[in-house]
Design a protein around this motif. Sequence first.
Motif, PDB file in Angstrom:
ATOM      1  N   LEU B  88      45.153  50.625  12.417  1.00 48.25           N
ATOM      2  CA  LEU B  88      46.735  51.497  11.891  1.00 48.25           C
ATOM      3  C   LEU B  88      46.065  52.734  10.907  1.00 48.25           C
ATOM      4  CD1 LEU B  88      49.701  48.937  11.710  1.00 48.25           C
ATOM      5  CD2 LEU B  88      49.587  50.875  13.351  1.00 48.25           C
ATOM      6  N   CYS B  89      46.526  53.478  10.830  1.00 47.99           N
ATOM      7  CA  CYS B  89      45.889  54.464   9.799  1.00 47.99           C
ATOM      8  C   CYS B  89      47.313  55.224   9.073  1.00 47.99           C
ATOM      9  CB  CYS B  89      45.504  56.113  10.470  1.00 47.99           C
ATOM     10  SG  CYS B  89      46.380  57.294  10.943  1.00 47.99           S
ATOM     11  N   ALA B  90      46.523  54.636   7.327  1.00 51.60           N
ATOM     12  CA  ALA B  90      48.178  55.203   6.896  1.00 51.60           C
ATOM     13  C   ALA B  90      47.574  56.444   5.877  1.00 51.60           C
ATOM     14  CB  ALA B  90      49.327  54.231   6.101  1.00 51.60           C
ATOM     15  N   GLY B  91      49.235  57.150   5.273  1.00 55.09           N
ATOM     16  CA  GLY B  91      48.514  58.552   3.868  1.00 55.09           C
ATOM     17  C   GLY B  91      49.352  58.656   3.189  1.00 55.09           C
ATOM     18  N   TYR B  99      53.769  55.890   1.176  1.00 55.69           N
ATOM     19  CA  TYR B  99      52.581  55.939   2.973  1.00 55.69           C
ATOM     20  C   TYR B  99      53.322  56.081   4.027  1.00 55.69           C
ATOM     21  CZ  TYR B  99      49.715  52.950  -0.228  1.00 55.69           C
ATOM     22  OH  TYR B  99      48.561  53.039  -1.880  1.00 55.69           O
ATOM     23  N   ILE B 100      52.562  56.695   4.819  1.00 55.41           N
ATOM     24  CA  ILE B 100      52.914  56.926   6.439  1.00 55.41           C
ATOM     25  C   ILE B 100      52.095  56.746   7.442  1.00 55.41           C
ATOM     26  CG2 ILE B 100      54.110  58.876   7.703  1.00 55.41           C
ATOM     27  CD1 ILE B 100      55.702  58.417   5.588  1.00 55.41           C
ATOM     28  N   PHE B 101      52.747  55.557   8.124  1.00 59.11           N
ATOM     29  CA  PHE B 101      51.380  55.426   9.073  1.00 59.11           C
ATOM     30  C   PHE B 101      51.660  55.909  10.640  1.00 59.11           C
ATOM     31  CE2 PHE B 101      50.295  51.030   8.512  1.00 59.11           C
ATOM     32  CZ  PHE B 101      50.879  51.007   6.580  1.00 59.11           C
ATOM     33  N   GLY B 102      50.364  55.839  11.091  1.00 66.30           N
ATOM     34  CA  GLY B 102      49.926  56.975  11.847  1.00 66.30           C
ATOM     35  C   GLY B 102      51.075  55.553  13.099  1.00 66.30           C
ATOM     36  N   THR B 103      50.825  56.809  14.258  1.00 65.48           N
ATOM     37  CA  THR B 103      51.607  55.881  15.339  1.00 65.48           C
ATOM     38  C   THR B 103      50.915  54.276  16.670  1.00 65.48           C
ATOM     39  OG1 THR B 103      50.144  57.602  16.910  1.00 65.48           O
ATOM     40  CG2 THR B 103      52.801  58.229  16.384  1.00 65.48           C
ATOM     41  N   GLY B 104      49.340  54.972  15.634  1.00 67.04           N
ATOM     42  CA  GLY B 104      49.078  53.234  16.307  1.00 67.04           C
ATOM     43  C   GLY B 104      48.005  53.574  17.201  1.00 67.04           C
ATOM     44  N   THR B 105      46.862  52.464  17.141  1.00 62.19           N
ATOM     45  CA  THR B 105      45.964  52.836  18.399  1.00 62.19           C
ATOM     46  C   THR B 105      45.719  51.167  19.402  1.00 62.19           C
ATOM     47  OG1 THR B 105      45.328  54.392  18.004  1.00 62.19           O
ATOM     48  CG2 THR B 105      43.619  52.813  19.216  1.00 62.19           C
TER      49      THR B 105
END
Lengths: 118, 111
Positions: B88-91, B99-105
Amino acid sequence: GAVVSQHPSRVICKSGTSVKIECRSLDFQATTMFWYRQFPKQSLMLMATSNEGSKATYEQGVEKDKFLINHASLTLSTLTVTSAHPEDSSFYICSAFTLTLNLSDEQFFGPGTRLTVL
Amino acid sequence: TQLLEQSPQFLSIQEGENLTVYCNSSSVFSSLQWYRQEPGEGPVLLVTVVTGGEVKKLKRLTFQFGDARKDSSLHITAAQPGDTGLYLCAGFGSRTYKYIFGTGTRLKVLA
């Protein structure tokens, strides 16, 4: 350092009951704690931002009367799911936010609480 | 609304292969984090990148923050079965202060 605990780790309750989840920063003070919700095989969704001594800020679509957040001290925030229903079943994760020594912002996550509403 | 799109969503590779995960947004972030999460556990922080163009290495993992601080990548060299997990990435937005999290891999490395 930077350890965050959550209690309970797992809870099963009947529909209509309320459940309280605690989030504690064990070795540092956190003025801000975040509460997230995660459905199976999905990413984390921010529910609310909890600031010590003030009302929580809820994200759009999150019912503040259903998900009560209290941040009474610099090391403890609680999330209470009121009148829980099966659709509230999810993995709830908190994080504590702090500025690190090199002034970069970081959040440290608790281990999560698995809520199952029957 | 800030959105962080990750690609690919799913990845299944053989041990020893290399891979890259991308995290893209139209918004600028003051910092970006990468996490790995195991089932039933909270995310574990891998790295924080702050400066545009920054590159950080953590053993076989290389992280890069885009020059404009809108995107990031995670490259894994010689993947191991132990790398399996949800990445997960989070900006972090300095204006929104959240924080906003990415959609995930979801990565699976086969032995």
